[in-house]
Write an enzyme that holds these catalytic residues in place. Structure first.
Site, PDB file in Angstrom:
ATOM      1  N   HIS A  23       0.810  -1.232   0.000  1.00 49.45           N
ATOM      2  CA  HIS A  23       0.000   0.000   0.000  1.00 49.45           C
ATOM      3  C   HIS A  23       0.844   1.284   0.000  1.00 49.45           C
ATOM      4  O   HIS A  23       0.532   2.249   0.691  1.00 49.45           O
ATOM      5  CB  HIS A  23      -0.942   0.015   1.199  1.00 49.45           C
ATOM      6  CG  HIS A  23      -2.030  -1.009   1.146  1.00 49.45           C
ATOM      7  ND1 HIS A  23      -2.539  -1.505  -0.040  1.00 49.45           N
ATOM      8  CD2 HIS A  23      -2.732  -1.630   2.141  1.00 49.45           C
ATOM      9  CE1 HIS A  23      -3.492  -2.386   0.225  1.00 49.45           C
ATOM     10  NE2 HIS A  23      -3.629  -2.475   1.535  1.00 49.45           N
ATOM     11  N   HIS A  53     -10.090   1.790   0.274  1.00 55.23           N
ATOM     12  CA  HIS A  53     -10.056   0.560   1.061  1.00 55.23           C
ATOM     13  C   HIS A  53     -11.265   0.473   1.991  1.00 55.23           C
ATOM     14  O   HIS A  53     -11.133   0.159   3.177  1.00 55.23           O
ATOM     15  CB  HIS A  53      -8.762   0.560   1.875  1.00 55.23           C
ATOM     16  CG  HIS A  53      -8.238  -0.805   2.199  1.00 55.23           C
ATOM     17  ND1 HIS A  53      -8.992  -1.766   2.823  1.00 55.23           N
ATOM     18  CD2 HIS A  53      -7.024  -1.367   1.995  1.00 55.23           C
ATOM     19  CE1 HIS A  53      -8.258  -2.855   2.994  1.00 55.23           C
ATOM     20  NE2 HIS A  53      -7.064  -2.647   2.503  1.00 55.23           N
ATOM     21  N   GLU A 110     -12.217  -3.100  -4.063  1.00 54.39           N
ATOM     22  CA  GLU A 110     -11.189  -2.102  -4.341  1.00 54.39           C
ATOM     23  C   GLU A 110     -10.928  -2.009  -5.840  1.00 54.39           C
ATOM     24  O   GLU A 110     -10.079  -2.730  -6.381  1.00 54.39           O
ATOM     25  CB  GLU A 110      -9.902  -2.451  -3.604  1.00 54.39           C
ATOM     26  CG  GLU A 110     -10.079  -2.600  -2.101  1.00 54.39           C
ATOM     27  CD  GLU A 110      -8.857  -3.190  -1.426  1.00 54.39           C
ATOM     28  OE1 GLU A 110      -7.725  -2.878  -1.848  1.00 54.39           O
ATOM     29  OE2 GLU A 110      -9.032  -3.973  -0.494  1.00 54.39           O
TER      30      GLU A 110
END
Length: 312
Positions: free
Chosen positions: A74, A144, A277
């Site tokens: 991420h 998210h 996502e």
């Protein structure tokens, strides 16, 4: 700083500029997303894992901070945990801007990102992503959000996921992509007719077990043949249905795929929320055939995802 978007139906979306986080979505009388630490944040610069924490761009190898299984996860949580976005609200639209410095977390180029949240009167929350860079870099942005249409702490086993996807992306032991697309035919990953999360968790499938009893996989929309960052000419749909509450979230996006994560490793208790996502293919920079996620100077990154909330 907190911002609140509302519509004529009483729907409310609360956003925190720290991490560009959606803190709550109140629909049909309930908050239908999990609260922090399971934040509905904007993830960047790269959603998901970069295998080995390395990539090569323009003949230069870039080494990134490694923060999970010797991989980079991420974007080292820059956009969602480190960034304080600058927000401007106009009625039911919120613009948030963040300038990521050249070299931040090992990524080249200064990246100027604007995320727009818009709440419409038909109960649709739309997220627009726009970004530019000063140097060739890689970019793959998502949100998210952990949905729980039960509106409480009941696990999402009663949620059904439906999308017209011909392929999914199988994973290695470290949860990075194997580097190929696999047909969903005759697998638990065939969600074209709908798949109950309870059945996924209990399936015994080796890929489901690898992801700690659930989905943590990218699903590729059926009519996608081009996964390039600049391709955004088709609109795709996925739906999440909670039959107990008669609630639906319909996702539309111009991204070619979405990662469905069923909350398998949530720290409090597994499966308290499920993520849809929308994004480009994960770890694409390290796999031939996954499309380019390279953003060039003078060009714009531009994608959207929307979530429409309804009952039946």
């Amino acid at each position: 700083m907190e911002f609140i978007l509302t519509n004529k139906n009483g729907m409310k979306v609360t956003v925190d500029s720290k991490g560009c986080v959606i803190k709550e979505i109140v629909f049909d009388g309930d908050n239908v997303i999990c609260t922090p630490p399971y934040a509905a944040a904007v993830i960047g610069r790269i959603a998901g894992r970069i295998s080995g924490g390395k990539f090569t761009l323009g003949g230069v190898e870039y080494a990134l901070p490694q923060n999970e299984n010797n991989n980079q996860l991420h974007g080292n949580h820059e956009f969602d945990r480190q960034a304080d976005w600058q927000g401007t609200q106009l009625d039911n639209m919120l613009l948030l801007r963040y300038l990521s410095a050249d070299g931040a977390n090992g990524f080249p180029g200064e990246v100027d990102t604007v995320v727009t949240y818009t709440l419409s009167d038909d109960n649709t929350l739309t997220i627009n992503y726009n970004a530019t860079t000063t140097k060739s870099t890689i970019l793959n942005l998502t949100n998210h959000a952990y949905f729980n249409l039960n509106g409480d702490s009941t696990p999402i086993y009663n949620h059904r996921i439906i999308a017209d996807c011909e392929y999914f992306v199988p994973l290695k032991e470290d949860l990075t992509p194997l580097g190929k697309l696999q047909k969903v035919d005759d697998t638990i990953f065939d969600i074209r007719g709908g798949r109950l999360i309870k059945n996924v968790v209990e399936s015994g499938d080796s890929q489901v077990a690898l992801a700690k009893n659930g989905f943590d996989h990218a699903f590729v929309f059926a009519d996608c043949k081009d996964f390039d960052l600049y391709t955004n000419d088709k609109i795709h749909e996925a739906r999440l249905i909670c039959e107990d509450k008669k609630r639906i979230v319909t996702m539309n996006t111009d991204y070619p795929c979405f990662v469905c994560y069923s909350g398998n490793q949530m720290k409090e208790r597994p499966h308290l929320g499920i993520c849809l996502e929308a994004q480009l293919l994960p770890d694409a920079i390290n796999h031939d055939g996954f499309g380019s996620i390279v953003l060039e100077p003078g060009k714009a990154f531009s994608h959207f995802v929307s979530y429409k909330f309804s009952t039946y």
